[in-house]
Design a protein around this motif. Sequence first.
Motif, PDB file in Angstrom:
ATOM      1  N   GLY A   1       0.643  -1.355  -0.037  1.00 31.93           N
ATOM      2  CA  GLY A   1       0.130  -0.037  -0.106  1.00 31.93           C
ATOM      3  C   GLY A   1       0.636   1.392   0.010  1.00 31.93           C
ATOM      4  O   GLY A   1       0.287   2.544  -0.072  1.00 31.93           O
ATOM      5  N   SER A   2       2.165   1.288   0.095  1.00 32.84           N
ATOM      6  CA  SER A   2       2.758   2.458   0.384  1.00 32.84           C
ATOM      7  C   SER A   2       4.165   2.338  -0.880  1.00 32.84           C
ATOM      8  O   SER A   2       5.085   1.690  -0.708  1.00 32.84           O
ATOM      9  CB  SER A   2       3.636   2.525   1.696  1.00 32.84           C
ATOM     10  N   PRO A   3       3.742   3.045  -1.993  1.00 33.24           N
ATOM     11  CA  PRO A   3       5.044   3.417  -2.935  1.00 33.24           C
ATOM     12  C   PRO A   3       6.201   3.914  -2.530  1.00 33.24           C
ATOM     13  O   PRO A   3       7.402   3.720  -2.877  1.00 33.24           O
ATOM     14  CB  PRO A   3       4.322   4.146  -3.989  1.00 33.24           C
ATOM     15  N   GLN A   4       6.021   4.694  -1.410  1.00 37.24           N
ATOM     16  CA  GLN A   4       7.116   5.449  -0.597  1.00 37.24           C
ATOM     17  C   GLN A   4       8.047   4.579   0.257  1.00 37.24           C
ATOM     18  O   GLN A   4       9.144   4.474  -0.020  1.00 37.24           O
ATOM     19  CB  GLN A   4       6.616   6.458   0.122  1.00 37.24           C
ATOM     20  N   ARG A   5       7.386   3.354   0.661  1.00 38.93           N
ATOM     21  CA  ARG A   5       8.131   2.504   1.473  1.00 38.93           C
ATOM     22  C   ARG A   5       9.111   1.583   0.529  1.00 38.93           C
ATOM     23  O   ARG A   5      10.343   1.333   0.634  1.00 38.93           O
ATOM     24  CB  ARG A   5       7.175   1.685   2.292  1.00 38.93           C
ATOM     25  N   ARG A   6       8.529   1.031  -0.520  1.00 38.07           N
ATOM     26  CA  ARG A   6       8.904   0.463  -1.588  1.00 38.07           C
ATOM     27  C   ARG A   6      10.219   0.980  -2.245  1.00 38.07           C
ATOM     28  O   ARG A   6      11.339   0.572  -2.258  1.00 38.07           O
ATOM     29  CB  ARG A   6       8.007  -0.101  -2.607  1.00 38.07           C
ATOM     30  N   ALA A   7      10.065   2.375  -2.512  1.00 38.47           N
ATOM     31  CA  ALA A   7      10.975   3.332  -3.201  1.00 38.47           C
ATOM     32  C   ALA A   7      12.194   3.389  -2.261  1.00 38.47           C
ATOM     33  O   ALA A   7      13.345   3.413  -2.554  1.00 38.47           O
ATOM     34  CB  ALA A   7      10.555   4.392  -3.552  1.00 38.47           C
ATOM     35  N   ALA A   8      11.689   3.581  -0.992  1.00 33.03           N
ATOM     36  CA  ALA A   8      12.898   3.630   0.291  1.00 33.03           C
ATOM     37  C   ALA A   8      13.915   2.568   0.254  1.00 33.03           C
ATOM     38  O   ALA A   8      15.036   2.568   0.155  1.00 33.03           O
ATOM     39  CB  ALA A   8      12.312   3.999   1.330  1.00 33.03           C
ATOM     40  N   LEU A   9      13.298   1.228  -0.004  1.00 30.96           N
ATOM     41  CA  LEU A   9      14.004  -0.006   0.221  1.00 30.96           C
ATOM     42  C   LEU A   9      14.707  -0.051  -1.021  1.00 30.96           C
ATOM     43  O   LEU A   9      15.908  -0.539  -1.065  1.00 30.96           O
ATOM     44  CB  LEU A   9      12.902  -1.312   0.368  1.00 30.96           C
ATOM     45  N   ALA A  10      14.140   0.133  -2.299  1.00 34.84           N
ATOM     46  CA  ALA A  10      14.947  -0.110  -3.240  1.00 34.84           C
ATOM     47  C   ALA A  10      16.034   0.919  -3.671  1.00 34.84           C
ATOM     48  O   ALA A  10      17.191   0.522  -4.175  1.00 34.84           O
ATOM     49  CB  ALA A  10      13.890   0.434  -4.606  1.00 34.84           C
ATOM     50  N   ALA A  11      15.934   2.128  -3.040  1.00 33.80           N
ATOM     51  CA  ALA A  11      17.128   3.076  -3.327  1.00 33.80           C
ATOM     52  C   ALA A  11      18.117   2.546  -2.299  1.00 33.80           C
ATOM     53  O   ALA A  11      19.465   2.645  -2.851  1.00 33.80           O
ATOM     54  CB  ALA A  11      16.620   4.544  -2.883  1.00 33.80           C
ATOM     55  N   ARG A  12      18.060   2.047  -0.926  1.00 30.37           N
ATOM     56  CA  ARG A  12      19.011   1.629  -0.185  1.00 30.37           C
ATOM     57  C   ARG A  12      19.987   0.558  -0.897  1.00 30.37           C
ATOM     58  O   ARG A  12      20.901   0.314  -0.956  1.00 30.37           O
ATOM     59  CB  ARG A  12      18.542   1.397   1.174  1.00 30.37           C
ATOM     60  N   ALA A  13      18.930  -0.561  -1.410  1.00 32.21           N
ATOM     61  CA  ALA A  13      19.396  -1.625  -1.889  1.00 32.21           C
ATOM     62  C   ALA A  13      20.223  -1.513  -3.363  1.00 32.21           C
ATOM     63  O   ALA A  13      21.459  -1.965  -3.322  1.00 32.21           O
ATOM     64  CB  ALA A  13      18.257  -2.597  -2.371  1.00 32.21           C
ATOM     65  N   TRP A  14      19.664  -0.532  -4.165  1.00 29.31           N
ATOM     66  CA  TRP A  14      20.468  -0.138  -5.402  1.00 29.31           C
ATOM     67  C   TRP A  14      21.939   0.395  -4.997  1.00 29.31           C
ATOM     68  O   TRP A  14      22.764   0.115  -5.619  1.00 29.31           O
ATOM     69  CB  TRP A  14      19.495   0.827  -6.196  1.00 29.31           C
ATOM     70  N   SER A  15      21.866   1.305  -3.969  1.00 30.74           N
ATOM     71  CA  SER A  15      23.303   1.835  -3.715  1.00 30.74           C
ATOM     72  C   SER A  15      24.100   0.727  -2.992  1.00 30.74           C
ATOM     73  O   SER A  15      25.392   1.331  -2.711  1.00 30.74           O
ATOM     74  CB  SER A  15      22.942   3.000  -2.701  1.00 30.74           C
TER      75      SER A  15
END
Length: 352
Positions: free
Chosen positions: A313-327
């Motif tokens: 339900g939260s695109p912001q939570r998903r994006a935060a995880l994705a950004a930390r993982a990607w970096s």
Amino acid sequence: MSTLRVGLRCDAGPRRGVGHLVRCLALAEEFLARGAHVAVFGTVERLGWATAELAARGIDRHPGPESPADLVETARRHDLDVVVLDSYELDPDGAGALRAAGVFTLAVIDGDSRGQDADLYLDQNFGAQLPALPGRLLAGSGYALLRDSVVTARPTAPRPATAVSRPRVLAFFGGTDAVGAAPVLTRVLLATGHPMDLTVVVGRPEIEAELETITPGRGQIVRPVPPTGSLPALITEADLVVSAAGTSTWELCCLGAPAALVCVVDNQRESYTRVVRHGLAAGLGELADLTGVGVPGRAARATAARTLNGLLGSPQRRAALAARAWSTVDGRGRARVVDAVFDAVRPASVAG
């Protein structure tokens, strides 16, 4: 210097899973790109896609020697300069025997060297420590071994937060799902009640049979697919990935996938804990708890479902995880490992 000859000792199958083979395949691709000759020594059971991956790269496969003496004899027979050992099952004395025979030995480990006496050790797990070892240790996710198909699919930037009414969810648990996690997590996902388009990678026929007994709810679709070489594409297309906390964790990070992980076997626990603590992925707990009976089992499943519902339900939570993982994983780990091998082997070759 003559062509470097590299042997990769690993096994894969329904019981063992495919993690050892997949990371050895990534190393093989890098060695081949540097002009080395590469062969795999080990058993690959009932995994047509895996044998096809080896064949497509022209990598010969031979029976896997078990004892230290057989490892040395095999290295001599195939004139190997380097042997990579990636197994929890081999006699730990094999590394020392190879080293004593003049064969450069790289031991791929996951937190425990098992007493192996190698020239070089690799622990690609996030936050891996530097224990006292006889040889040099390459430690941390900066050395993550990733295949060409993953590295080439890596996005140039983390994915943005995108709202979707019916998220695309991908669930996979290794090439064979040796522990039968897919049906358990499918039920937990559907128990969120959230609309979703769920693709489940099915490693074995019995897993698919169990999935067929599960009825999705309103707005939920479950689509089983066989193991595929197109997994990186499925990952990059998904709004959320649910997976085991094994070697695929680093693929998910490299691809910047918003992920929720399950610890499915004991040797994943330490890495799982670190990854979740640092926010590279959400944690769903341990498979043994999620399959538990009675109140504890229901509580574990309910907690995991709440975590998943929050992510769905939260695109912001998903994006935060994705950004930390990607970096955290840049896709160049295997090059750093092979650099270390060449740096060690070349001077020895010149001296010889």
